[in-house]
Design a protein around this motif. Structure first.
Motif, PDB file in Angstrom:
ATOM      1  N   SER A 172     -73.111  28.029 -37.125  1.00  0.00           N
ATOM      2  CA  SER A 172     -73.416  27.818 -38.535  1.00  0.00           C
ATOM      3  C   SER A 172     -72.924  29.039 -39.306  1.00  0.00           C
ATOM      4  CB  SER A 172     -74.926  27.649 -38.715  1.00  0.00           C
ATOM      5  OG  SER A 172     -75.242  27.525 -40.081  1.00  0.00           O
ATOM      6  N   THR A 200     -70.541  24.012 -40.456  1.00  0.00           N
ATOM      7  CA  THR A 200     -70.959  23.824 -39.071  1.00  0.00           C
ATOM      8  C   THR A 200     -69.673  23.634 -38.276  1.00  0.00           C
ATOM      9  OG1 THR A 200     -72.994  22.750 -39.791  1.00  0.00           O
ATOM     10  CG2 THR A 200     -72.361  22.475 -37.480  1.00  0.00           C
ATOM     11  N   LEU A 253     -75.920  28.537 -33.027  1.00  0.00           N
ATOM     12  CA  LEU A 253     -77.107  27.697 -32.872  1.00  0.00           C
ATOM     13  C   LEU A 253     -77.238  27.116 -31.471  1.00  0.00           C
ATOM     14  CD1 LEU A 253     -76.948  25.701 -36.231  1.00  0.00           C
ATOM     15  CD2 LEU A 253     -78.480  27.589 -35.660  1.00  0.00           C
ATOM     16  N   LYS A 312     -80.273  28.263 -29.689  1.00  0.00           N
ATOM     17  CA  LYS A 312     -81.459  28.342 -30.538  1.00  0.00           C
ATOM     18  C   LYS A 312     -82.018  26.948 -30.772  1.00  0.00           C
ATOM     19  CE  LYS A 312     -80.263  32.525 -32.941  1.00  0.00           C
ATOM     20  NZ  LYS A 312     -80.166  33.224 -34.189  1.00  0.00           N
ATOM     21  N   HIS A 314     -82.686  24.007 -32.787  1.00  0.00           N
ATOM     22  CA  HIS A 314     -82.063  23.514 -33.995  1.00  0.00           C
ATOM     23  C   HIS A 314     -82.026  21.983 -34.018  1.00  0.00           C
ATOM     24  CE1 HIS A 314     -78.652  23.428 -31.171  1.00  0.00           C
ATOM     25  NE2 HIS A 314     -78.111  22.527 -31.978  1.00  0.00           N
ATOM     26  N   GLU A 374     -79.544  18.713 -35.112  1.00  0.00           N
ATOM     27  CA  GLU A 374     -78.156  18.386 -35.401  1.00  0.00           C
ATOM     28  C   GLU A 374     -77.988  16.882 -35.532  1.00  0.00           C
ATOM     29  OE1 GLU A 374     -76.498  20.301 -31.902  1.00  0.00           O
ATOM     30  OE2 GLU A 374     -76.056  18.325 -31.082  1.00  0.00           O
ATOM     31  N   ALA A 388     -80.962  25.474 -38.038  1.00  0.00           N
ATOM     32  CA  ALA A 388     -82.030  25.994 -37.178  1.00  0.00           C
ATOM     33  C   ALA A 388     -83.368  25.406 -37.616  1.00  0.00           C
ATOM     34  CB  ALA A 388     -82.062  27.515 -37.252  1.00  0.00           C
ATOM     35  N   ARG A 389     -84.266  25.230 -36.664  1.00  0.00           N
ATOM     36  CA  ARG A 389     -85.599  24.721 -36.997  1.00  0.00           C
ATOM     37  C   ARG A 389     -86.435  25.829 -37.630  1.00  0.00           C
ATOM     38  NH1 ARG A 389     -87.277  19.834 -34.598  1.00  0.00           N
ATOM     39  NH2 ARG A 389     -85.823  19.074 -33.040  1.00  0.00           N
TER      40      ARG A 389
END
Length: 159
Positions: free
Chosen positions: A6, A47, A76, A79, A81, A83, A155-156
């Motif tokens: 990202s 992205t 990401l 991590k 995330h 999508e 990302a969450r």
């Protein structure tokens, strides 16, 4: 390994070309690239999905950080995330096959967005695995055209 990166960038003329040029000049192949304005109209989020080992990813990240229009770069891949991808699929659908195709579309919570006497156009959004699964199930009916947007990811939480 595929990496999802990202990149927050200044929303200016030519930034996309500079980033794409960075990848091509160093021989990195981009699997997909999506870009759009964020909640701040002066900033865009890209992205980018690339294939490569950790050494290649490190090179890409370092090169991206050097560009003046780049605000933030985040890998990401490892991590937590979310999508998604959007795909439009035109599938051959004579009247005898339509009920089967509609059942597949329903299972995947996709939508039929256009129909004529020979073709149905299906809209699917979701994770890559879901997209690949519905494509495989629709292939035997005859996919006439397929368009993918490329992955978008974030990302969450507050990260």
């Amino acid at each position: 390994m595929r990496h999802t990166i990202s990149v927050l960038v200044e929303n200016k003329f030519g930034v996309l070309a500079r980033i794409a040029g960075l990848f091509s000049s160093r021989g990195f192949n981009i699997d997909s690239l999506t870009v759009g304005e964020t909640e701040d109209p002066t900033v865009s989020r890209m992205t980018i999905v690339v294939k490569g080992d950790d050494r290649i990813l490190e090179q890409v990240m370092k090169q991206l950080h050097k560009l003046i229009d780049v605000i933030k770069v985040t890998d990401l891949t490892k991590k937590d995330h979310v999508e998604r991808e959007l795909v439009l699929i035109k599938v051959a659908a004579d009247t005898s096959k339509r009920p089967e195709i509609m059942e597949i579309v329903g299972i995947f919570r996709a939508r039929i967005i256009d129909v004529n006497t020979e073709i149905m156009t299906v809209e699917v959004t979701g994770a890559e695995t879901k997209i690949e699964a519905i494509i495989e199930l629709l292939k035997p009916y005859g996919i006439r055209e397929l368009i993918r947007t490329g992955k978008v990811a974030v990302a969450r939480g507050n990260k």
